[in-house]
Design an enzyme around this catalytic site. Structure first.
Site, PDB file in Angstrom:
ATOM      1  N   THR A 186       3.232  -7.713  -1.456  1.00 44.25           N
ATOM      2  CA  THR A 186       3.379  -7.846   0.053  1.00 44.25           C
ATOM      3  C   THR A 186       2.899  -9.129   0.715  1.00 44.25           C
ATOM      4  O   THR A 186       2.068  -9.705   0.303  1.00 44.25           O
ATOM      5  CB  THR A 186       2.784  -6.542   0.734  1.00 44.25           C
ATOM      6  N   GLU A 242       0.697  -1.404  -0.020  1.00 43.59           N
ATOM      7  CA  GLU A 242       0.115  -0.022   0.090  1.00 43.59           C
ATOM      8  C   GLU A 242       0.810   1.181  -0.052  1.00 43.59           C
ATOM      9  O   GLU A 242       0.381   2.187  -0.648  1.00 43.59           O
ATOM     10  CB  GLU A 242      -0.888   0.064   1.304  1.00 43.59           C
ATOM     11  N   ASP A 292       1.601  -8.993   3.367  1.00 39.83           N
ATOM     12  CA  ASP A 292       0.473  -8.830   4.181  1.00 39.83           C
ATOM     13  C   ASP A 292      -0.778  -9.124   3.526  1.00 39.83           C
ATOM     14  O   ASP A 292      -1.840  -9.372   4.276  1.00 39.83           O
ATOM     15  CB  ASP A 292       0.309  -7.214   4.586  1.00 39.83           C
ATOM     16  N   HIS A 340      10.694 -10.790  10.688  1.00 35.94           N
ATOM     17  CA  HIS A 340      11.302 -10.682   9.432  1.00 35.94           C
ATOM     18  C   HIS A 340      11.502 -12.094   8.686  1.00 35.94           C
ATOM     19  O   HIS A 340      11.890 -12.188   7.435  1.00 35.94           O
ATOM     20  CB  HIS A 340      12.551  -9.717   9.204  1.00 35.94           C
ATOM     21  N   VAL A 341      11.636 -13.102   9.542  1.00 34.18           N
ATOM     22  CA  VAL A 341      12.020 -14.460   8.921  1.00 34.18           C
ATOM     23  C   VAL A 341      10.653 -14.667   7.984  1.00 34.18           C
ATOM     24  O   VAL A 341      10.933 -15.355   6.921  1.00 34.18           O
ATOM     25  CB  VAL A 341      11.757 -15.457  10.006  1.00 34.18           C
ATOM     26  N   ARG A 349       5.241 -19.637  26.420  1.00 31.73           N
ATOM     27  CA  ARG A 349       6.568 -19.099  25.776  1.00 31.73           C
ATOM     28  C   ARG A 349       6.174 -18.427  24.363  1.00 31.73           C
ATOM     29  O   ARG A 349       5.102 -18.777  23.628  1.00 31.73           O
ATOM     30  CB  ARG A 349       7.594 -20.311  25.289  1.00 31.73           C
ATOM     31  N   MET A 364       3.869 -11.348  11.307  1.00 30.84           N
ATOM     32  CA  MET A 364       3.724 -10.096  10.792  1.00 30.84           C
ATOM     33  C   MET A 364       2.444 -10.003  10.154  1.00 30.84           C
ATOM     34  O   MET A 364       1.625 -10.750  10.052  1.00 30.84           O
ATOM     35  CB  MET A 364       4.744  -9.676   9.644  1.00 30.84           C
ATOM     36  N   GLY A 365       1.949  -8.882   9.499  1.00 30.08           N
ATOM     37  CA  GLY A 365       0.703  -8.771   8.579  1.00 30.08           C
ATOM     38  C   GLY A 365       0.216  -7.290   8.681  1.00 30.08           C
ATOM     39  O   GLY A 365      -0.803  -7.013   8.226  1.00 30.08           O
ATOM     40  N   ARG A 366       0.938  -6.441   9.579  1.00 25.34           N
ATOM     41  CA  ARG A 366       0.285  -5.002   9.896  1.00 25.34           C
ATOM     42  C   ARG A 366      -1.098  -4.926  10.341  1.00 25.34           C
ATOM     43  O   ARG A 366      -1.318  -5.669  11.278  1.00 25.34           O
ATOM     44  CB  ARG A 366       0.656  -4.333   8.790  1.00 25.34           C
TER      45      ARG A 366
HETATM   46  O1  F6P Z   1       4.471  -4.597   4.947  1.00 26.80           O
HETATM   47  C1  F6P Z   1       5.163  -5.746   5.234  1.00 26.80           C
HETATM   48  C2  F6P Z   1       5.730  -5.874   6.734  1.00 26.80           C
HETATM   49  O2  F6P Z   1       6.622  -6.820   6.717  1.00 26.80           O
HETATM   50  C3  F6P Z   1       4.781  -5.821   7.888  1.00 26.80           C
HETATM   51  O3  F6P Z   1       4.121  -7.025   8.054  1.00 26.80           O
HETATM   52  C4  F6P Z   1       5.447  -5.252   9.120  1.00 26.80           C
HETATM   53  O4  F6P Z   1       4.831  -4.569  10.039  1.00 26.80           O
HETATM   54  C5  F6P Z   1       6.287  -4.426   8.289  1.00 26.80           C
HETATM   55  O5  F6P Z   1       6.446  -4.618   7.019  1.00 26.80           O
HETATM   56  C6  F6P Z   1       7.769  -4.293   9.022  1.00 26.80           C
HETATM   57  O6  F6P Z   1       8.479  -3.410   8.385  1.00 26.80           O
HETATM   58  P1  F6P Z   1       9.850  -2.879   8.864  1.00 26.80           P
HETATM   59  O7  F6P Z   1      10.925  -3.994   8.204  1.00 26.80           O
HETATM   60  O8  F6P Z   1      10.196  -1.649   7.872  1.00 26.80           O
HETATM   61  O9  F6P Z   1       9.846  -2.812  10.238  1.00 26.80           O
END
Ligand code: F6P
Length: 299
Positions: free
Chosen positions: A82, A60, A84, A229-230, A223, A126-128
């Site tokens: 993306t 986006e 996401d 980022h993986v 836990r 992740m996924g925002r």
């Molecule tokens: O938009 C892709 C994404 O991996 C999201 O899922 C995550 O919130 C964001 O990027 C992390 O971004 P950055 O690596 O800039 O912190």
């Protein structure tokens, strides 16, 4: 474009890209509209290099900037990429399938310790602000609880579900939590993060806050694993490679036909073109009915 750092993409420089994730261009999260000199230097570079068309590949933010550049007279075609999966006007973005596969593999692996040590394992993905990765990987990995941004959670309900499951004879639980998941107001304290150049709050860490709450409220050893980022690295799945290839072919056709201010998209099994504005107008989030039907498997 901003710094006039360009490279020529030839057959040989793009050979063997198919099995690589990420970008070879070195582009990163930068908003040309937020820099000191504004978008001027970007437009200058495009004019100086006599660029006929700009193919913008991203989510986006990237496509939002591309759409704006389109408004400034730049000939743009967007490609939805993306993890996401939160872009409207396309059924799927490329990168999503790979992220879901990586997360599912991780959840499978977390099962081992969950089962052997009788633990609750919280896995943050992740996924925002969209719960697509959490929902899909959670379903594929057989999670017992899935928490997504679209449905604020009540930590007491989460604990009740886990306790109910353990009373029924299960000794472990898997909780998949999207990084953007939020507790229902007043149910659990959380910290807010800093903003990036696009004004998005930097997410990550809800799992770390959730796990001790679950442990203290249920008494079960808990836990947390944050995949972060993986999910964005490594080799793409075959599905993503084929989708990206088909998107690329369509984007080039769009350029040759002068069909600008468009984005290539997947509709069903077909690659189509849609107005780029349609893709960035609003986020594609998980519809409540989808979450509702998935919830039959929870607990
Ligand atoms: O938009 C892709 C994404 O991996 C999201 O899922 C995550 O919130 C964001 O990027 C992390 O971004 P950055 O690596 O800039 O912190």
């Amino acid at each position: 474009m901003l710094e006039d750092e360009t490279m020529e993409l030839t057959i040989s420089s793009t050979r063997d890209l198919l099995h690589r994730g990420g970008t070879i261009l070195g582009t990163s999260r930068t908003n040309p509209y937020k820099t000191e000199d504004g978008v001027g230097p970007t437009l200058d570079t495009l004019a100086r290099k006599r660029i006929d068309a700009l193919i913008a590949i991203g989510g986006e933010d990237t496509l939002g900037v591309a759409a704006k550049l389109g408004g400034e007279g730049v000939s743009v075609v967007g490609v939805p990429k993306t993890i996401d999966n939160d872009l409207s006007a396309t059924d799927v973005t490329f990168g999503f399938d790979t992220a879901v596969q990586v997360a599912t593999d991780a959840i499978d692996r977390l099962h081992t310790t969950a089962e052997s040590h009788d633990r609750v394992m919280v896995c943050e993905v992740m996924g925002r602000h969209a719960g697509w990765i959490a929902l899909h990987s959670g379903l594929a990995g057989g999670a017992d609880v899935i928490l997504i941004p679209e449905v604020p959670f009540d930590v007491d309900e989460v604990c009740a579900r886990i306790t109910h499951r353990h009373r029924g004879g299960e000794a472990f639980s898997i909780v998949v939590v999207a990084e953007g998941a939020v507790p229902r107001e007043g149910t659990m304290a959380t910290q807010s993060g800093e903003l990036d150049e696009f004004g998005h709050v930097r997410l990550g860490g809800i799992g770390t806050e959730l796990a001790p709450e679950i442990q203290s409220r249920t008494g079960f050893d808990t836990r947390v694993t944050i995949l972060g980022h993986v999910l964005r690295g490594g080799t793409p799945t075959a599905f993503d490679r084929i989708l990206a290839t088909r998107f690329g072919l369509e984007a080039i056709d769009a350029v040759h036909e002068g069909d600008f201010a468009t984005m290539v998209a997947l509709h069903g099994v077909d690659i189509v073109r849609v107005p780029i504005d349609d893709a960035v107008r609003e986020l594609k989030t998980v519809p409540p009915e989808l979450m509702e039907s998935a919830s039959v498997f929870f607990g």
